[in-house]
Design a protein around this motif. Structure first.
Motif, short mmCIF file in Angstrom:
data_model
loop_
_atom_site.label_atom_id
_atom_site.label_comp_id
_atom_site.label_asym_id
_atom_site.label_seq_id
_atom_site.Cartn_x
_atom_site.Cartn_y
_atom_site.Cartn_z
N ASP A 18 10.83 -20.72 12.35
CA ASP A 18 11.69 -20.65 13.51
C ASP A 18 12.32 -19.27 13.48
N LEU A 21 16.00 -18.46 12.54
CA LEU A 21 16.58 -18.77 11.25
C LEU A 21 16.27 -17.69 10.21
N SER A 104 15.04 -24.51 5.79
CA SER A 104 16.46 -24.49 6.13
C SER A 104 16.96 -25.87 6.52
N ARG A 106 19.83 -27.65 8.97
CA ARG A 106 20.79 -27.45 10.07
C ARG A 106 21.60 -28.72 10.32
N ASN A 107 20.96 -29.87 10.28
CA ASN A 107 21.64 -31.14 10.54
C ASN A 107 22.09 -31.74 9.21
N LEU A 174 21.25 -23.85 3.78
CA LEU A 174 22.05 -24.41 4.85
C LEU A 174 22.32 -23.31 5.88
N THR A 175 22.23 -23.65 7.16
CA THR A 175 22.45 -22.67 8.22
C THR A 175 23.50 -23.19 9.19
N ARG A 176 24.00 -22.28 10.01
CA ARG A 176 25.04 -22.59 10.98
C ARG A 176 24.88 -21.64 12.17
N ASP A 177 25.66 -21.89 13.23
CA ASP A 177 25.67 -20.96 14.36
C ASP A 177 26.14 -19.60 13.88
N SER A 189 21.59 -17.89 14.64
CA SER A 189 22.08 -18.65 13.50
C SER A 189 22.17 -17.74 12.29
N GLU A 217 30.96 -26.05 6.86
CA GLU A 217 31.43 -26.09 8.25
C GLU A 217 32.68 -25.24 8.45
#
Length: 233
Positions: A18, A21, A104, A106-107, A174-177, A189, A217
């Motif tokens: 993706d 990412l 990665s 994401r959820n 782990l990924t985030r916006d 991201s 988070e």
């Protein structure tokens, strides 16, 4: 860096790709320096420095039991150690393509990940010195723009990772916006950066999921600055 001889070499797989990412980062430091930075035992597989892409082995810092899945011994913590893990875990058994590894997370509530995230022995720190993220723009030849980031002042820092006890132990990031400089550069991201404090690192490696999730988070992630676009890869 190669896995210990008691583990057979990783088979050839594809990795779920993706472009939004993280797909490349650098760890320009030797094993002893990385271990010293995080107060970890360096292990037997020296890292000499360089880039890491999915389907390659990379050093991670873990406080779980080596080669043994399950809880730590009752009544104490294990000292952190640096050990090689493959970047990219096997997909769920009913995946359409069981050869495509997942790089990665994401959820955080996904049934595929939640068991490992809730058990701190499967959380890990992923050391690095810079990370490449894809921007939304393109160059004059139509190629997506690469952007390299690191904390101001440089040095070794850590991303939040989780590993699975497979035939070849493997991890995902782990990924985030995107926020801050990556967001300003048009990146969608970014990896979760563990704050540069011993308390934060201990929380990620040892605490219950409620406390560790607050790192994943965090509303104001560790600030990153953009580096020159000519980083080696």
């Amino acid at each position: 860096m190669q896995p210990k001889q008691s583990r057979r070499a990783a088979p050839r797989f594809q990795c779920i790709w993706d472009w939004r990412l993280t797909q490349l980062y650098r760890l320009d430091a030797k094993a002893a320096d990385v271990a010293r930075r995080f107060g970890a035992a360096p292990g037997e597989d020296p890292w000499a420095g360089g880039y890491i892409a999915p389907l390659n082995f990379a050093p991670v810092i873990t406080a779980g039991r080596e080669f043994i899945a399950g809880p730590r011994p009752a009544g104490g913590r294990l000292s952190p150690r640096m050990t090689p893990r493959l970047w990219g875990v096997l997909p769920p058994p009913k995946s359409d393509d069981p050869t495509r590894r997942i790089a990665s997370v994401r959820n955080l509530d996904s049934p595929f990940w939640i068991g490992n995230l809730r058990n701190s022995e499967f959380r890990c720190l992923v050391p690095l010195t810079s990370v490449m993220l894809w921007g939304s723009g393109t160059d004059y030849e139509g190629r997506r723009l690469k952007h390299w980031f690191a904390p101001e002042g440089g040095g070794i820092f850590a991303m939040a990772g989780v590993w699975k006890d497979e035939d070849v132990p493997a991890f995902a990031l782990l990924t985030r916006d995107a926020a801050g400089a990556p967001r300003d550069a048009g990146c969608k991201s970014m990896p979760v950066i563990v704050p540069d404090s011993e308390a934060a690192r201990q929380t990620w490696l040892h605490s219950g999921w409620d406390a560790a999730r607050s790192i994943a988070e965090q509303s104001q992630p560790t600030p990153l600055v953009e580096l020159g676009s000519d980083q080696p890869d």
